[in-house]
Design an enzyme around this catalytic site. Structure first.
Site: not given
Length: 340
Positions: A126, A243, A311
């Site tokens: 992330s 992502e 995620h």
């Protein structure tokens, strides 16, 4: 004429950190959000038992529990914990507490020579994408997009994530990813007894082709924060593995992907793999195919989507700066990671 931006990640020799072994120590740091926020739903006992079972010791940065109004801590505190972890010869790997929004604040203050001269595993995902790709660009050190320290608190349905993590961290053999049987997108940390598993429809092959290249990527919107800075790795000969999270709906994902692919060296990328989208993003295969179809730099390149990064869970461990081989043929595909 001005000198072009240095192409750090492509020009310098890559450094692969040593693998983990029994008895090694992991240092937990919080370069984005504070552990004090995470431990409001405290699963530390599960986490530490899991690492003990792996034969690993866990230590914590001095400032991991500092917490400001943004659920983070000062730049000085976060930089100090990172520098301490890299400088400490007893530390074999560094694991981030969780992601957040502000990891890029640290980049002008990091001692790149210290990091390069003390190569060791760094794992997280992330917001940690900014730190990982900057380290690749400035030092050549390969880092790992994979589970946070907090992820190890998932009591159930963690086996596949753990298998991928241990395969990359303890072994040197290439890892051939395969679609998980099921996945989850639930708030597991709120209620470990209430979990929702979703049958996996498998990967989405979008463009056919075969390619090999260096891995650049992670969280797409975070990677894009590095554009125009000295911390952006070269995309020459890269396979992008990206992502995004629930805050990215189809329109913003399309815009962010366009921005990345408009970088001058994006003309030399070799392929693209995209992680599974969270349900709240409302991305569909048909929408993603439409988005990919509008990107001229992707014409003739292999493109694969709905893979187990990002995620949702399970979560594969991907070497940022390592090598990937991507093959897409009809509805069949393979993705192999080389991490040593």
């Amino acid at each position: 004429m001005r000198n072009p931006r240095p192409r750090y990640a492509h020009a310098m020799e890559r450094i692969f950190p040593a693998k983990l072994g029994k008895g090694d120590t992991i240092r937990v740091v919080a370069p984005a959000r504070s552990r004090a926020m995470v431990t409001e739903h405290d699963h530390t006992d599960i986490i530490e038992r899991r690492f003990a079972k792996l034969g690993l010791n866990v230590s914590y940065g001095r400032h991991v529990d500092e917490r400001d109004p943004l659920d983070s801590s000062s730049v000085a505190s976060r930089v100090a914990d990172l520098h301490d972890a890299f400088a400490d010869p007893s530390v074999s790997a560094i694991l981030t507490v969780i992601g957040g929004y502000n990891c890029n604040e640290l980049l002008p203050f990091l001692d790149w020579e210290l990091i390069r001269d003390n190569p060791k595993i760094l794992c997280g995902y992330s917001d940690i994408t900014a730190l990982q790709n900057a380290i690749l660009a400035r030092t050549g050190l390969v880092t790992y997009s994979g589970p946070h320290w907090s992820t190890f608190g998932m009591r159930d349905h963690f086996d596949q994530t753990l298998r991928w993590f241990t395969a990359v961290m303890f072994d040197s053999a290439p890892v051939a990813l395969a679609p998980s049987a099921a996945w989850s997108d639930d708030l597991w940390f709120l209620d470990q007894d209430k979990r929702e598993l979703i049958p996996n429809e498998g990967w989405w092959p979008i463009h056919p082709g075969t390619a090999e290249g260096r891995i650049v990527g992670g969280n797409l919107c975070t990677l894009n924060l590095l554009q125009g800075t000295p911390y952006m790795p070269s995309l020459d000969d890269a396979i992008l593995i990206v992502e995004d999270d629930f805050e990215s709906h189809p329109e913003t994902f399309a815009r962010d992907l366009t921005s990345l692919l408009q970088l001058p060296d994006a003309v030399d990328i070799r392929g693209l793999a995209i992680g599974r989208f969270q349900k709240e993003s409302h991305m569909t295969r048909s929408l993603l195919e439409q988005i990919i179809g509008t990107q001229p730099p992707l014409a003739g390149l292999p493109v694969l989507a709905n893979i187990d990064i990002g995620h949702t869970d399970p979560l594969a461990t991907v070497p940022i700066g390592g090598e990937a081989r991507l093959t897409v043929t009809g509805e069949e595909a393979s993705l192999t990671l080389r991490h040593h």
